[in-house]
Design an enzyme around this catalytic site. Sequence first.
Site, short mmCIF file in Angstrom:
data_model
loop_
_atom_site.label_atom_id
_atom_site.label_comp_id
_atom_site.label_asym_id
_atom_site.label_seq_id
_atom_site.Cartn_x
_atom_site.Cartn_y
_atom_site.Cartn_z
N PHE A 1 0.87 -1.18 0.00
CA PHE A 1 0.00 0.00 0.00
C PHE A 1 0.91 1.22 0.00
O PHE A 1 1.78 1.36 0.86
CB PHE A 1 -0.91 0.00 1.22
N ASP B 1 3.43 -3.74 9.51
CA ASP B 1 2.14 -3.05 9.38
C ASP B 1 1.03 -4.10 9.44
O ASP B 1 0.99 -5.00 8.59
CB ASP B 1 2.11 -2.27 8.05
N TYR C 1 -9.57 0.87 11.98
CA TYR C 1 -10.87 1.07 11.31
C TYR C 1 -11.24 0.00 10.30
O TYR C 1 -12.26 0.11 9.65
CB TYR C 1 -10.95 2.46 10.68
N LYS C 2 -10.42 -1.03 10.19
CA LYS C 2 -10.79 -2.13 9.29
C LYS C 2 -11.47 -3.23 10.12
O LYS C 2 -12.63 -3.08 10.49
CB LYS C 2 -9.55 -2.61 8.54
N ARG D 1 -12.19 -6.39 -4.47
CA ARG D 1 -11.85 -6.96 -3.16
C ARG D 1 -13.12 -7.23 -2.37
O ARG D 1 -14.05 -6.40 -2.34
CB ARG D 1 -10.98 -5.99 -2.36
#
Lengths: 411, 411
Positions: free
Chosen positions: A125, A196, A221-222, A370
């Site tokens: 990312f 990460d 927040y995932k 996704r």
Amino acid sequence: MPTRAEIEALDRNDPLAGFRSEFTLPPGVIYLNGNSLGPMPTKAAVRAAEAATQEWGVGLIRSWNTAGWFAAPYKLGDRLAQLLGADAGEMVVTDATGLNQFKAVAAACALRPDRRVIVMEGSNFPTNNYMVQGLAAFLGQGHDIRFVEKDGILDAITDDVAVVALTHVHYKSAHVLDMAAITAKAHAVGALTVWDLCHSAGAIPVDLHAAQADFAVGCTYKYLNGGPGSPAFIFAAKRHHAAMQQPLSGWWGHAAPFAFDRDYRPAEGIGRMLTGTQAIISMQAAEPGIDLAVRADKHLAWAKARTMGDLFIAQVEEKLGVDMFRLDSPRDGHQRGGHVALAHPHGYPIMKALIEAGVIGDFRAPDTLRFGFSPLYLRYTDVADAVDILTDIMARDVWRDERFQAKDAVT
Amino acid sequence: MPTRAEIEALDRNDPLAGFRSEFTLPPGVIYLNGNSLGPMPTKAAVRAAEAATQEWGVGLIRSWNTAGWFAAPYKLGDRLAQLLGADAGEMVVTDATGLNQFKAVAAACALRPDRRVIVMEGSNFPTNNYMVQGLAAFLGQGHDIRFVEKDGILDAITDDVAVVALTHVHYKSAHVLDMAAITAKAHAVGALTVWDLCHSAGAIPVDLHAAQADFAVGCTYKYLNGGPGSPAFIFAAKRHHAAMQQPLSGWWGHAAPFAFDRDYRPAEGIGRMLTGTQAIISMQAAEPGIDLAVRADKHLAWAKARTMGDLFIAQVEEKLGVDMFRLDSPRDGHQRGGHVALAHPHGYPIMKALIEAGVIGDFRAPDTLRFGFSPLYLRYTDVADAVDILTDIMARDVWRDERFQAKDAVT
């Protein structure tokens, strides 16, 4: 291939089924985008309202003491530590992931002052790469980022490497890197690791201590369902606490923030990873999601996420055949994070059509769809229903409609 | 000295009086701590609840497009620019003040690569100093912070200075630095300025363009009433946009965040000061407070804050005499920020007693009591009433009670 009846039985026998009622999910939606932004725990809305109307509105400045605002990063960090294989006092919830990445890589570089190579995954990312590029340029000491892809990582960790900074689960393909093996190789050559965990925490097994990880960061927040842009976390193994330094040295990381000393003196322990005042309403709203993830049996949650991903792949291949979409994620659930990536040349309009039909996943250019399988609120039947809806969209060419072609600003 | 009737007349004739009804203020409280955390605009609670239940809960990931999450830093920055003498496109609301300070000072240092001196005020709010100490240490290029106090600033700006990084209004004494004169001196020797407006924005006149300021930062939770830890702002004059760089180079600051390029390429303009995902609930909750500050006639607001401070000093000296408290702020309202500092050897228990009696100010070690006069929700009679309560506490030695002696964790 499981029958519908068998899939329904999976739901009936799901020991985590009760967690679904803790979330507010909009009607008519199958939410397969918890890998990007988890949905709202019902209590999160209550906490956000309480943080505003009671803590801010009534408590005002007094809430720094009475509502635990100053302690919140430590309190939430200690809870998350239980999920991620860390000890209390090794983790704080603070700032955003990229900032924590900057702090962790800077700290790791400073602990290896005679080395100049940082190993990263080029296809990671991008913000991770951008942040470390910014750090390297700004250090001005000739740090060099050695970009490799997953199969080249172990070989790239040579004895000139200072830091190996990798994302545990790839944001696009969902492939999982072997944290223990890579960390062992890094340590063998004298390097440190920064992991990460954005796409790992709450979705797949993470044991920071077992892997001997040095530093880690990630968002809440995932799969932790903390809310849009909720504060991130940062972990540093206790063995590094005494020596570690990071450049974003704000007053919350000071040994005595209210002494108002002129000169910076870092707090003992993980506190020195703090910078300044946190976005309190977002912080308080993140607590219920973190609590749910910690409260659920983590082994059951990891197994359910994996099983849902397996079921999704099997259903897609059964109903759509093996040629319509290219599976871009590992087939082996133990090698895969919480989401599954399918590629299709018309992936963008297909995802738009799916979203209109109530199945929310997301799209990553140029051709990746996704689908995230978050364990606490999804049902196995949701997975099957989503594939049925996808099958219908493909069978009737729904996605060819003009309204699905226009690109949104944020994709 | 105005009589009670005259003070009441000030309230009746106050053209800003209507703004008070926009705030939710707890009953029985005179809130003189808006210089630390402003109170809650009623709409902020509505926005926080809406951001949670509607934007997050129902909109889910779609809200990045439909609720303007990605655009919020620009939108709020453009609004604030109107208050602070900047143009649209020169300011974003993002991250925290200390982080923005780090970015701004780093950017300014990079624009003056041949110089190594940073001028700061030694008695400034410490996090500014800490952040720049962290920056200088990590730059490793021998940057030296030249700490001076206010009367020595102009002389300290010599032709070896890269950056002058000052807080416009002193957090403790409230003295105001002459932004235009200091900036002119800096420019005359080839240096750049970074102004911290935490205690200025919404309280006293700020005109960044008129002062030729280069960079500025500040919080939105004091006189802008954005909520606890609400995101801060950062300004960069347009003339620096093309050349400026900052090390916290996250994906929101990339020229094409959704292209997912491997390498960082900064956005045009102020966008390159952005890092990553923002704490959205806190960001949305900050909008009503910023809106109110921008909507109010700023000249009237500045005049009212100054007049209230003048009135406070006059009432204290009339009712308590000139010897009981030492006035640590400038007597001249044009030289003073939005608060007034009084010193007393027993300042801590006196402030605790005041708070118990409903007058909320704050205390800064070792002996300073701070009283903030925020113009949008306070009445002139509140100022007079607060002094009456202080007078009573002093007359009856209320503060000597044992319960006022114990120190809180956060003071």
